[in-house]
Design a protein around this motif. Structure first.
Motif, PDB file in Angstrom:
ATOM      1  N   LYS A 163       0.819  -1.212   0.000  1.00  0.00           N
ATOM      2  CA  LYS A 163       0.000   0.000   0.000  1.00  0.00           C
ATOM      3  C   LYS A 163       0.852   1.261   0.000  1.00  0.00           C
ATOM      4  O   LYS A 163       0.539   2.248  -0.677  1.00  0.00           O
ATOM      5  N   GLU A 178       2.071   1.997  -3.331  1.00  0.00           N
ATOM      6  CA  GLU A 178       0.987   2.588  -4.126  1.00  0.00           C
ATOM      7  C   GLU A 178       0.812   4.058  -3.780  1.00  0.00           C
ATOM      8  O   GLU A 178       0.616   4.907  -4.671  1.00  0.00           O
ATOM      9  N   LYS A 199       0.115   0.458  -9.132  1.00  0.00           N
ATOM     10  CA  LYS A 199      -1.340   0.602  -9.057  1.00  0.00           C
ATOM     11  C   LYS A 199      -1.913  -0.743  -8.647  1.00  0.00           C
ATOM     12  O   LYS A 199      -1.581  -1.774  -9.236  1.00  0.00           O
ATOM     13  N   ILE A 207      -1.808  -6.056  -9.959  1.00  0.00           N
ATOM     14  CA  ILE A 207      -0.830  -5.019  -9.601  1.00  0.00           C
ATOM     15  C   ILE A 207      -0.080  -4.630 -10.865  1.00  0.00           C
ATOM     16  O   ILE A 207       0.383  -5.497 -11.613  1.00  0.00           O
TER      17      ILE A 207
END
Length: 461
Positions: A411, A414, A420, A426
């Protein structure tokens, strides 16, 4: 970018395999089990090929020739420094005999889809002795119609005779180690290699019919500046190699000993300087028409690696990136690693021990790993990221119990716009490509469960 470099510049694997070698489970490995897995994989490969006549699946073969006349202090490979060329014939005899030992495990003559000769310095060996080696291999095995044959050449000693001898066996791909053209850098790494030698070797390879000529360039070397990288890339572009490997120097003296102590730590560029070297070099390569292929690699759009990336067939293993995947790789020679897809095995690292075992009809394996179901799933995800900059679990067979925890760890990447994350996929962003090793780290369950107490890997930046 500097903030990201500081944040993500941690020790991490290059993921030529999963699990990585320090995390191989020795307790569950044996030579007997390795042979059984290899035989089973070979039989399954033959069945698949028999069911589809258009499929030339075959196997890969890696041959390690460890001898070099001089020590390059940037090198992390297994090598033996000597000027005694009397070692050539005994070593070649051992390699051929090792392949015979593997041949005896199989029920049919193996078909080679990919063969790579690395080192060391393969062109330490005379053209006549390289011809003898390959004649021995191809007496035992056949080549598929689309077989890719490649070797690593030293520009200082690769001759027309070397190129012709290998070409006669079907070699059409050669990679030359360039590293850097600055005289101060070359002296620090003990690799004195003028541009005109690289130019000569490149021109002669093309004249002999090689349609894929590669150059290896390294950034982050001792005393290397951004201007040095710019000049090296500029000269490289003038020769238009089909492939360019643009590597980060891996400083691992705790593993390789004095071989990487030919300079002081303070002579190495800092992480942010290395990243600037990479960014300017990459920008120059893209502007010159090269496409980014996986991690650290660039290719012209006419090259087989680029075409394979577009088709989705590109593969990565202990030999690096390849246009095609095989599930079996036989590693021949001292320290070479073999792959049955569900198992790895590495040869002993000492030449005398290697030759003693082979000459006594014993496969010279000293360690290995048998992949679990979880290992195989993680291996696919890491391969997808390293080869295609994306992975997914749309196929339920790629789901694993710790995926939610992996996504939590991803996370932050990201949030930094390096990846993404969608419902079941992913994707690595362009900004995130230099950090692909970091993106793979959360998937590395064996490393996550048992963090190393000492540094095992080079820094990711």
């Amino acid at each position: 970018m500097c903030t990201l470099i500081s944040k993500y510049n941690v020790a991490g694997p290059r993921y030529t395999s999963y699990p990585t070698v320090p995390y191989w489970d020795q307790d569950n490995f044996s030579l007997k089990l390795w042979k059984e897995r290899l035989q089973k994989s070979f039989q399954e490969t033959n069945i698949r090929s028999g069911q589809n006549n258009d499929t030339n699946e075959g196997i890969s073969v890696y041959i390690h020739l460890p001898y070099c006349e001089n020590m390059c202090t940037f090198c992390g490979c297994n090598k033996r420094i000597t000027k005694n060329h009397e070692v050539e014939v005994p070593y070649i005899k051992s390699v051929i005999k090792e392949f015979v030992l593997y041949y005896k495990l199989f029920d049919t003559k193996p078909k080679i889809k990919q063969l790579h000769v690395g080192g060391g310095t393969p062109t330490f060996f005379s053209p006549e002795h390289l011809d003898r080696l390959l004649t021995g291999i191809f007496t035992i095995a056949k080549k598929t119609k689309d077989c890719e044959l490649s070797f690593e050449g030293h520009p200082n000693n690769t001759t027309k005779e070397h190129l012709a001898a290998l070409s006669a066996h079907g070699f059409r791909s050669v990679c030359y180690g360039v590293q850097d053209y600055n005289a101060t850098v070359q002296k620090a790494i003990n690799r004195i290699q003028p541009y005109h030698n690289v130019m000569r070797a490149t021109i002669e390879a093309r004249a002999e019919g090689y349609d894929s000529v590669g150059h290896d360039v390294i950034y982050g070397l001792p005393f290397q500046t951004q201007d040095d990288v710019i000049e090296t890339i500029r000269k490289t572009i003038t020769l238009q190699p089909d492939r360019i490997a643009f590597y980060s120097y891996a400083h691992v003296p705790w593993i390789k000993g004095n071989g990487q102590r030919g300079f002081k730590e303070e002579n190495l560029p800092a992480a942010h300087q290395k990243q600037k070297q990479y960014q300017i070099g990459k920008k120059m390569l893209i502007h010159a028409g090269y496409a980014e292929i996986g991690m650290d690699h660039f290719a012209l759009k006419t090259d087989a690696l680029y075409i394979a990336q577009q088709k989705g067939t590109i593969h990565r293993n202990f030999m690096g990136y390849s246009p095609n995947k095989t599930e079996i790789m036989i590693g021949l020679g001292v320290s070479a690693i073999g792959d049955s897809w569900d198992g790895f095995a590495q040869n002993v690292k000492n030449i005398e021990e290697y030759q003693h075992l082979v000459n006594n009809d014993i496969l010279p394996i000293f360690r290995g790993h048998l992949l679990t179901r979880e290992d195989l799933i993680i291996r696919k995800h890491i391969l997808n990221l390293m080869c295609r900059f994306e992975t997914s679990w749309i196929d339920e067979s790629l789901l694993f119990s710790e995926l939610p925890d992996v996504l939590k760890k991803l996370k932050e990447l990201e949030n930094d716009k390096l990846i993404k994350i969608n419902t079941n996929k992913i994707t690595v962003t362009k900004k995130g490509r230099p950090f692909v090793r970091n993106i793979c780290l959360p998937f590395d369950l064996r490393l996550q469960r048992k963090k190393p107490e000492t540094q095992l890997f080079s820094m990711t930046v």
